[in-house]
Design an enzyme around this catalytic site. Structure first.
Site, mmCIF file in Angstrom:
data_model
loop_
_atom_site.group_PDB
_atom_site.id
_atom_site.type_symbol
_atom_site.label_atom_id
_atom_site.label_comp_id
_atom_site.label_asym_id
_atom_site.label_seq_id
_atom_site.Cartn_x
_atom_site.Cartn_y
_atom_site.Cartn_z
ATOM 1 N N CYS A 40 0.860 -1.183 0.000
ATOM 2 C CA CYS A 40 0.000 0.000 0.000
ATOM 3 C C CYS A 40 0.894 1.230 0.000
ATOM 4 O O CYS A 40 1.679 1.419 0.940
ATOM 5 C CB CYS A 40 -0.896 -0.011 1.235
ATOM 6 N N CYS B 280 -0.643 3.520 -6.738
ATOM 7 C CA CYS B 280 -1.515 2.918 -5.728
ATOM 8 C C CYS B 280 -1.801 1.509 -6.213
ATOM 9 O O CYS B 280 -2.068 1.299 -7.404
ATOM 10 C CB CYS B 280 -2.809 3.717 -5.577
#
Length: 261
Positions: free
Chosen positions: A73, A183
């Site tokens: 992440c 992302c």
């Protein structure tokens, strides 16, 4: 040799794009995936909140006996990786937008970075960008709504295509020939991105393969590789409910054979 599992953590479903690379390239390694669906997305939250969420997830993974943790992440890495490295001794792999490979590969001298606000405001991204600012022009764009589209399984919808077109086209029109997916949710939208890109010579830069290589290198360095005959197990955890855990499992089945950048 060590047959303990590798832990993979993300705010939600997005880290499965990294999980996919570990699954494919490390076939003897067991994996435990933790998707913090209860608190997703992270990109609009502050450092203290995210650090608390990540710390809890890491402790839960350690309780399950993991030997290495991949923080799959970008926002969690930007806001919490320093905390994790100060407080936990096991090997950790974090993410940051792949500015370097994009800058080195660019033909036009313009690259685009799609990421969350948390990632773009983080010191990792700022430091990396500054190193390549004299080589390429760096365009940034917050992927507003991208995480929500993926979390609700709407990445193949006309709504997703329209959102991608709105955010990606200005970068393309400005000459970007490398688009960094900053992302881990964003590769799920790569089909929509390819439709918007069309015939342009533009590469989508997904850091998942590089993260897998880094994890593999750490396994070798610390002699943590699973035995060649080890039969791997794949488990899934979440801060949310059982319905979300089942969504993680279903999405993991999907990504095993998915064609994503």
């Amino acid at each position: 040799m060590n047959n303990a599992p590798i832990g993979v953590f993300d705010s939600g479903l997005g880290g499965l794009t990294v999980w996919r690379e570990l699954y494919r390239k490390l076939p003897h390694e067991s994996l435990i995936y933790y998707g913090d669906g209860k608190n997703c997305p992270y990109g609009d939250k502050n450092r203290e909140e995210v650090t608390a969420y990540v710390d809890l997830a890491v402790r839960r993974l350690i309780d399950r006996g993991v030997k290495l943790i991949v923080v799959a992440c970008n926002a969690a890495t930007a806001m919490a990786i320093d905390h994790l490295r100060r407080n936990y001794a096991l090997p950790l792999v974090g993410l940051e937008p792949a500015v370097k490979p994009a800058a080195m590969a660019s033909r036009s001298g313009v690259i685009g970075i799609l990421a969350t606000a948390a990632t773009l405001n983080g010191h990792l991204f700022r430091e990396t960008s500054q190193r390549y600012a004299d080589r390429v022009k760096i365009l940034t764009q917050v992927g507003e709504g991208f995480v929500e589209l993926v979390e609700s399984n709407r990445e193949q919808t006309p709504e997703a295509l329209a959102r991608v077109d709105k955010l990606l086209r200005p970068m393309l029109d400005a000459g970007a020939d490398q688009i960094v997916l900053g992302c881990t949710h964003y590769p799920f939208l790569s089909a929509a991105m390819r439709r918007v890109i069309g015939e342009r010579r533009v590469d989508l830069v997904n850091p998942a393969a590089a993260i897998e290589r880094q994890a593999e290198a750490l396994l070798r360095r610390f002699d943590l590789q699973a035995e060649p005959e080890h039969t791997p197990q794949y488990d899934f955890m979440t801060s949310a409910d059982e319905t979300y855990r089942q969504r993680l499992i279903a999405k993991s089945e999907q990504v095993r054979t998915m064609d994503i950048d």
